[in-house]
Design an enzyme around this catalytic site. Sequence first.
Site, mmCIF file in Angstrom:
data_model
loop_
_atom_site.group_PDB
_atom_site.id
_atom_site.type_symbol
_atom_site.label_atom_id
_atom_site.label_comp_id
_atom_site.label_asym_id
_atom_site.label_seq_id
_atom_site.Cartn_x
_atom_site.Cartn_y
_atom_site.Cartn_z
ATOM 1 N N THR A 1 0.835 -1.198 0.000
ATOM 2 C CA THR A 1 0.000 0.000 0.000
ATOM 3 C C THR A 1 0.865 1.240 0.000
ATOM 4 O O THR A 1 1.855 1.303 0.729
ATOM 5 C CB THR A 1 -0.951 0.054 1.209
ATOM 6 O OG1 THR A 1 -1.669 1.295 1.195
ATOM 7 C CG2 THR A 1 -0.205 -0.060 2.534
ATOM 8 N N ASP B 1 -0.469 3.979 0.978
ATOM 9 C CA ASP B 1 -1.053 4.757 2.076
ATOM 10 C C ASP B 1 -0.452 4.433 3.437
ATOM 11 O O ASP B 1 -0.667 5.170 4.399
ATOM 12 C CB ASP B 1 -2.566 4.530 2.136
ATOM 13 C CG ASP B 1 -3.283 5.091 0.915
ATOM 14 O OD1 ASP B 1 -2.883 6.164 0.448
ATOM 15 O OD2 ASP B 1 -4.232 4.452 0.435
ATOM 16 N N MET C 1 -2.296 11.880 -2.042
ATOM 17 C CA MET C 1 -3.239 10.801 -1.817
ATOM 18 C C MET C 1 -3.308 10.450 -0.337
ATOM 19 O O MET C 1 -2.365 10.678 0.416
ATOM 20 C CB MET C 1 -2.851 9.567 -2.633
ATOM 21 C CG MET C 1 -3.148 9.686 -4.111
ATOM 22 S SD MET C 1 -2.796 8.138 -4.988
ATOM 23 C CE MET C 1 -3.553 8.473 -6.573
ATOM 24 N N GLY C 2 -4.434 9.863 0.064
ATOM 25 C CA GLY C 2 -4.625 9.465 1.458
ATOM 26 C C GLY C 2 -6.035 9.756 1.903
ATOM 27 O O GLY C 2 -6.373 10.892 2.210
ATOM 28 N N ARG C 3 -6.880 8.709 1.922
ATOM 29 C CA ARG C 3 -8.291 8.875 2.289
ATOM 30 C C ARG C 3 -8.452 9.268 3.743
ATOM 31 O O ARG C 3 -8.979 10.319 4.075
ATOM 32 C CB ARG C 3 -9.050 7.558 2.051
ATOM 33 C CG ARG C 3 -9.807 7.457 0.764
ATOM 34 C CD ARG C 3 -10.769 6.270 0.808
ATOM 35 N NE ARG C 3 -10.197 5.065 1.377
ATOM 36 C CZ ARG C 3 -9.682 4.061 0.687
ATOM 37 N NH1 ARG C 3 -9.667 4.132 -0.629
ATOM 38 N NH2 ARG C 3 -9.201 2.994 1.273
ATOM 39 N N GLU D 1 -5.874 14.424 0.325
ATOM 40 C CA GLU D 1 -7.151 14.418 -0.388
ATOM 41 C C GLU D 1 -8.325 14.133 0.534
ATOM 42 O O GLU D 1 -9.471 14.426 0.205
ATOM 43 C CB GLU D 1 -7.126 13.357 -1.490
ATOM 44 C CG GLU D 1 -7.029 11.925 -0.960
ATOM 45 C CD GLU D 1 -7.029 10.868 -2.045
ATOM 46 O OE1 GLU D 1 -7.188 11.222 -3.221
ATOM 47 O OE2 GLU D 1 -6.855 9.679 -1.713
ATOM 48 N N ARG E 1 2.149 7.083 -7.257
ATOM 49 C CA ARG E 1 2.244 5.666 -6.904
ATOM 50 C C ARG E 1 2.870 4.821 -8.013
ATOM 51 O O ARG E 1 3.134 3.645 -7.796
ATOM 52 C CB ARG E 1 0.863 5.119 -6.553
ATOM 53 C CG ARG E 1 -0.075 4.854 -7.720
ATOM 54 C CD ARG E 1 -1.431 4.402 -7.226
ATOM 55 N NE ARG E 1 -2.292 3.946 -8.311
ATOM 56 C CZ ARG E 1 -3.615 3.981 -8.264
ATOM 57 N NH1 ARG E 1 -4.207 4.471 -7.190
ATOM 58 N NH2 ARG E 1 -4.336 3.535 -9.263
#
Length: 396
Positions: A135, A137, A180-182, A237, A289
């Site tokens: 991942t 993340d 990125m990164g929920r 994000e 990524r």
Amino acid sequence: MSVNALIVHGGAPTAVINASLYGAIHEIKKYKEIGSFYAAIGGAGAVLREQFVDLKKISEEKLSMLPYTPASAIGTSRDPLEQPEYDRIAEILVKWNIRYVFFNGGNGSMDTCGKVYEACRRIGKEISVVGIPKTIDNDISVTDHAPGFGSAAKYIAASVREISQDVRALPIHVSVVEAMGRNAGWIAAASALADDGNGSGPDFIYLPEKPFDEDQFLTSIENKLQEKKGIVVVASEGLKKKDGSPIVEPIFQVGRAVYYGDVGTHLANLVIKKLGYKARSEKPGLCGRASIAFQSDVDREEAIIAGAEAVKAAMQGATGVMVGFKRIPGEIYKAEPMLIPIHEVMMTERCMPDEYINTEHNGVTKEFVEWCRPLIGKPLREFVTFKNMPFEPFTE
């Protein structure tokens, strides 16, 4: 009679997922009892469709390219599966005489790994099911870090250092970089490594772990503009308000799949409209990524180790586990592989701990930087600037 093995990629690819594939292939060739080492061509759904390719038939010339190839060479997916599909997968494994199964992916893939393990137990078949973490993340639980993150961290840090150099050269705007990164801000946080102690690096970093305060954000920007006219902001994000809702409504969402609105653009527009200052946004997106140019050598080597260790564990009888990494304390970075029960990582998210986030919630701590720095491998490129030099006095 020989038995077979299978490897499956799941979820978003990384810059080193193929390195784990290489590690698994290289290791499994040591075991003569393995007949074919199949790859599911297209993720978990490909198992149901029985779309398999025997990796033992691929030339060494092609295989040697895997550690330096981005994305997934065998294809991946986010196929939604329910219990009937898991039971069907178990039946297909028996049909193909597959004794060892490896799922290489993130949180969702580890959930799939655990459920396939349970399905195999239900039908009473001795099939080893082992997870290989992947991942960007870095949000898989228990393990110190996961392959894929180190390269994503290096990409964001290197990119922010370059952007900072540009902003310093022509200081006329606020530059907002969206990472990125929920729900986990590890990637955005890694941009702190761009700081070279000479002015290159983000002025502010905003993470999804802490509620985003618009007024506080604008005040911080306004105050910083009194010191310098070129500012770099990194924002995840997944930034959320106090009530947990995203600061920008998602464009599209189905289950765990979320396509967020442009947070970077939103923040840049706030600066323009509320402060009357020039601002622009940058969104690396997939580049962050997939970049082999910024692939971390440490990340690549650990990804290979993860793939190889998964095979070793399975061949020694382990099942229902995931390979993880344990950091060894000391001045010199060292991490060793370990096995983690799969139920401890299924669909759980590891977010940034409070001790890695500064008290103002707009940056990270020294502890985080020290933890993260070894994972990007070789140091970032250094740049030169003459803007801080004193001007030459006029002489006759």
